[in-house]
Design a protein around this motif. Structure first.
Motif, mmCIF file in Angstrom:
data_model
loop_
_atom_site.group_PDB
_atom_site.id
_atom_site.type_symbol
_atom_site.label_atom_id
_atom_site.label_comp_id
_atom_site.label_asym_id
_atom_site.label_seq_id
_atom_site.Cartn_x
_atom_site.Cartn_y
_atom_site.Cartn_z
ATOM 1 N N VAL A 27 0.841 -1.201 0.000
ATOM 2 C CA VAL A 27 0.000 0.000 0.000
ATOM 3 C C VAL A 27 0.873 1.248 0.000
ATOM 4 N N SER A 28 0.459 2.247 -0.756
ATOM 5 C CA SER A 28 1.084 3.571 -0.703
ATOM 6 C C SER A 28 -0.014 4.620 -0.887
ATOM 7 N N CYS A 29 0.231 5.833 -0.397
ATOM 8 C CA CYS A 29 -0.743 6.921 -0.500
ATOM 9 C C CYS A 29 -0.050 8.193 -0.968
ATOM 10 N N GLU A 30 -0.835 9.072 -1.546
ATOM 11 C CA GLU A 30 -0.330 10.377 -1.960
ATOM 12 C C GLU A 30 -1.345 11.448 -1.591
ATOM 13 N N GLY A 31 -0.815 12.597 -1.134
ATOM 14 C CA GLY A 31 -1.683 13.754 -0.875
ATOM 15 C C GLY A 31 -2.655 13.578 0.257
ATOM 16 N N LEU A 32 -2.215 12.933 1.353
ATOM 17 C CA LEU A 32 -3.110 12.729 2.485
ATOM 18 C C LEU A 32 -3.452 14.052 3.167
ATOM 19 N N ARG A 33 -4.552 14.042 3.862
ATOM 20 C CA ARG A 33 -4.933 15.202 4.667
ATOM 21 C C ARG A 33 -3.958 15.353 5.825
ATOM 22 N N ASP A 34 -3.559 16.586 6.100
ATOM 23 C CA ASP A 34 -2.637 16.856 7.208
ATOM 24 C C ASP A 34 -3.448 17.113 8.469
ATOM 25 N N ALA A 35 -3.361 16.164 9.423
ATOM 26 C CA ALA A 35 -4.154 16.276 10.648
ATOM 27 C C ALA A 35 -3.357 16.827 11.822
ATOM 28 N N ASP A 36 -2.048 17.045 11.643
ATOM 29 C CA ASP A 36 -1.218 17.558 12.736
ATOM 30 C C ASP A 36 -1.009 19.061 12.584
ATOM 31 N N VAL A 37 -0.876 19.745 13.705
ATOM 32 C CA VAL A 37 -0.745 21.194 13.694
ATOM 33 C C VAL A 37 0.688 21.622 13.422
ATOM 34 N N PHE A 38 1.648 21.010 14.127
ATOM 35 C CA PHE A 38 3.036 21.456 14.042
ATOM 36 C C PHE A 38 3.910 20.552 13.169
ATOM 37 N N SER A 39 3.327 19.512 12.600
ATOM 38 C CA SER A 39 4.076 18.622 11.699
ATOM 39 C C SER A 39 3.075 17.991 10.735
ATOM 40 N N LYS A 55 -17.598 -5.294 9.933
ATOM 41 C CA LYS A 55 -16.220 -5.131 9.477
ATOM 42 C C LYS A 55 -15.308 -5.980 10.349
ATOM 43 N N HIS A 56 -14.308 -6.589 9.703
ATOM 44 C CA HIS A 56 -13.344 -7.401 10.435
ATOM 45 C C HIS A 56 -11.943 -6.998 9.992
ATOM 46 N N GLU A 57 -11.095 -6.661 10.948
ATOM 47 C CA GLU A 57 -9.741 -6.251 10.589
ATOM 48 C C GLU A 57 -8.918 -7.451 10.132
ATOM 49 N N ILE A 58 -8.305 -7.304 8.960
ATOM 50 C CA ILE A 58 -7.439 -8.355 8.406
ATOM 51 C C ILE A 58 -5.983 -8.108 8.770
ATOM 52 N N GLY A 59 -5.573 -6.859 8.698
ATOM 53 C CA GLY A 59 -4.184 -6.523 9.008
ATOM 54 C C GLY A 59 -3.954 -5.039 8.861
ATOM 55 N N ARG A 60 -2.742 -4.606 9.195
ATOM 56 C CA ARG A 60 -2.401 -3.193 9.089
ATOM 57 C C ARG A 60 -0.925 -3.032 8.766
ATOM 58 N N THR A 61 -0.615 -1.902 8.191
ATOM 59 C CA THR A 61 0.762 -1.574 7.882
ATOM 60 C C THR A 61 1.458 -1.007 9.128
ATOM 61 N N GLU A 62 2.712 -0.659 8.977
ATOM 62 C CA GLU A 62 3.389 0.085 10.028
ATOM 63 C C GLU A 62 2.952 1.550 9.999
ATOM 64 N N ARG A 63 3.251 2.287 11.049
ATOM 65 C CA ARG A 63 3.015 3.726 11.070
ATOM 66 C C ARG A 63 4.276 4.431 10.587
ATOM 67 N N PRO A 70 2.961 8.425 2.167
ATOM 68 C CA PRO A 70 3.626 7.230 2.705
ATOM 69 C C PRO A 70 3.714 6.084 1.701
ATOM 70 N N LYS A 71 4.835 5.392 1.746
ATOM 71 C CA LYS A 71 4.998 4.122 1.030
ATOM 72 C C LYS A 71 5.265 3.062 2.093
ATOM 73 N N PHE A 72 4.221 2.352 2.437
ATOM 74 C CA PHE A 72 4.323 1.409 3.554
ATOM 75 C C PHE A 72 5.145 0.185 3.159
ATOM 76 N N GLN A 73 6.037 -0.208 4.048
ATOM 77 C CA GLN A 73 6.889 -1.366 3.773
ATOM 78 C C GLN A 73 6.227 -2.670 4.178
ATOM 79 N N LYS A 74 5.484 -2.644 5.268
ATOM 80 C CA LYS A 74 4.847 -3.868 5.754
ATOM 81 C C LYS A 74 3.678 -4.241 4.844
ATOM 82 N N GLN A 75 3.723 -5.447 4.313
ATOM 83 C CA GLN A 75 2.648 -5.919 3.451
ATOM 84 C C GLN A 75 1.555 -6.587 4.281
#
Length: 546
Positions: A27-39, A55-63, A70-75
């Protein structure tokens, strides 16, 4: 020694449990919404399976800290089932370093799709939905777990095997077993038995290396030779041990001695016969996903029964009645199967035909007509287009008869034949036939199916209503290949089920039942024809280079 199970008459390995295909999602994303104030946001992506409102969680990437791209490394690993519509939701959150609880983070967006859409695209990319608005994009790539597969295609014969029967010679067959981690053995393949001979020559066999040795060339493979008995208590003639590494380097004439473990070491005992390699070839075997991701598409075609036995469409008792609280069985079958197959056809154009009706203005009976009313172009756009054409057609034709399916089977076979002549594994046809009774032209249909068995084509037949469909089981040749006189089908391409068997289970279970054999049929055909996925073919040119 414990005796093996009774012989399987059809030969080859016993029907295996369905092998689950696992895929890895990157998974990778581009142009995410910025939810932090100072970063910038610290995104994580969570994958859910969707089942109605659950809904049932299957898995998640790293933070990943401080990024909107982000270009997530964890598949994320998920089981893939072709025959099911696997609905997914990718949700992206901004979470703090000290928590993994997404409920305490900020929601950045989500994307819903099916796993079929992902596996059929080289790079699946869609906008992220943030409270009804598009905000950023998400890309998902899919890779099949397990690495490349091979198959061992070989021909073996026996020489001077021990005689086991009192009033005749032995009836020998072979079993191949792979060694497991705990040292025990699991059956991978069984040959046919050959009656009354000490010098058998078995039919050529093709064994997937995943089944033979888990793709490990050094895994021990035990080969046992038995004398077949009708009561299932087969007598061991002898055994030998080998490996994929040895088979790959073998040559015609390679010989193994069969040794009976209870006779081993006895004075004067050498062996109980020999097994001789006649021919061996270890070849690359492409998976269904490799064909799909390599450029092969599934072309979905529909044929609908408009014969009079369905009943007057204006009456609620009719199988074509459209005014009920629930969709009729024809609509449910088209929707359930179509929703699965549509993910594997990029243009979303599906030829749809009817048969057995009188057509205006001449009111002559037609055994093949376009549902959309265009005799020159039967394509409907999307599953919704097929249903719209069907609903329109039911009010404009007169249900009549007889129930002749061979013209539609022949027409789809002609499409498949044209694709076959392209010399590439680019198209495979799936014909869905829905009928309320036994075919009037059974022999002609069988003839067409036998011809189609040599083409890139599978046929799904669903019987609707309460008719006796016992004769239709003949077409679904699971036990032996379909035949008509001296002609025999090259392979089994038909799956038949009565709709009523799934009335309580639901149409989704119906689709899963009729489609589960399609991936194997695709691979079997292209493998036998030595057709590789287009992207693996040196002759292939991407569309932009043509």
């Amino acid at each position: 020694m414990q005796q093996p199970p009774p012989y399987v008459p059809a030969g080859g390995a016993p029907p295996p449990a369905a092998m689950v295909t696992k895929v890895e999602l990157s998974v990778s994303c581009e142009g995410l919404r910025d939810a932090d104030v100072f970063s910038k946001s610290d995104p994580i992506c969570v994958l859910f399976s969707l089942d109605g409102n659950r809904k049932h969680e299957i898995g998640r990437t790293e933070r990943i800290d401080d990024t909107l791209n982000p270009k997530f490394q964890k598949q994320i690993v998920i089981d893939y089932h072709f025959e099911e519509v696997q609905k997914l939701e990718f949700a992206v959150f901004d979470i703090d370093e000290n928590t993994n609880n997404i409920n305490q983070g900020d929601f950045l967006g989500k994307m819903e799709c099916t796993l079929g859409q992902i596996v059929s695209a080289s790079n699946f990319k869609k906008p992220l939905d943030y409270n009804g608005k598009a905000y950023g994009t998400i890309s998902v790539q899919c890779q099949e777990q397990g690495g490349l597969q091979k198959s061992v295609n070989m021909t073996l014969r026996g020489v001077k095997l021990d005689k086991k029967d009192w009033f005749g010679k032995s009836d020998p067959f072979l079993e191949f077993h792979r060694q497991l981690i705990d040292g025990s053995y699991a059956l991978a393949h069984r040959t046919e038995f050959i009656k009354n001979t000490l010098n058998p020559s078995w039919k050529p066999m093709d064994i997937n290396t995943r089944r033979l040795c888990d793709n490990n060339p050094d895994t021990t493979v035990k080969v046992e030779c038995f004398d077949w008995n009708s009561n299932g208590t087969h007598d061991l003639i002898g055994e030998f041990y080998t490996s994929l590494a040895e088979l790959e380097t073998s040559h015609a004439g390679k010989t193994w001695s069969l040794v009976h473990p209870k006779k081993k070491g006895k004075r004067g005992y050498k062996h109980s016969g020999e097994i001789v390699m006649e021919r061996v070839e270890v070849k690359r075997k492409y998976s269904f996903l490799e064909y799909i991701q390599g450029g092969c598409e599934l072309n979905f075609v529909v044929g609908i029964d408009f014969t009079g036995s369905n009943g007057d469409p204006r009456e609620s008792s009719s199988l074509h009645y459209l005014g009920g609280n629930a969709p009729n069985q024809y609509t449910q079958a088209i929707t359930a199967v179509g929703n699965v197959v549509q993910d594997y056809d990029s243009d979303q154009l599906y030829p749809a035909f009817g048969f057995g009706a009188r057509l205006p203005p001449s009111w002559q009976v037609s055994h093949q007509f376009s549902l959309n009313g265009d005799p020159n172009n039967p394509d409907c756009h999307g599953i919704a287009g097929i249903l719209a054409a069907y609903h329109q057609c039911i009010h404009s034709v007169q249900l009549y008869g007889p129930t002749n399916a061979s013209p539609i089977v022949g027409s789809v076979a002609a499409m498949a034949r044209e694709a076959f002549h392209q010399q590439q594994a680019k198209q495979y046809f799936v014909l869905l036939l829905i009928t309320d009774g036994i075919l009037t032209d059974m022999d002609q249909t069988i003839h067409m199916i036998i011809e189609a068995s040599e083409l890139p084509m599978s046929i799904i037949i669903i019987g609707v209503g309460d008719a006796d469909f016992s004769d239709m089981e003949r077409l679904d040749s699971d036990d032996k290949l379909l035949s008509l006189g001296p002609r025999v089908a090259k392979r089994d391409i038909v799956q038949f089920v009565p709709f009523r068997e799934f009335k309580n289970a639901g149409a989704d279970r119906l689709a899963a039942s009729v489609l589960k054999e399609v991936p194997g049929q695709v691979c079997e055909f292209f493998c036998d024809m030595h057709r590789v996925p287009p992207l693996y073919d040196y002759r292939y040119q991407p569309p932009e280079m043509q």
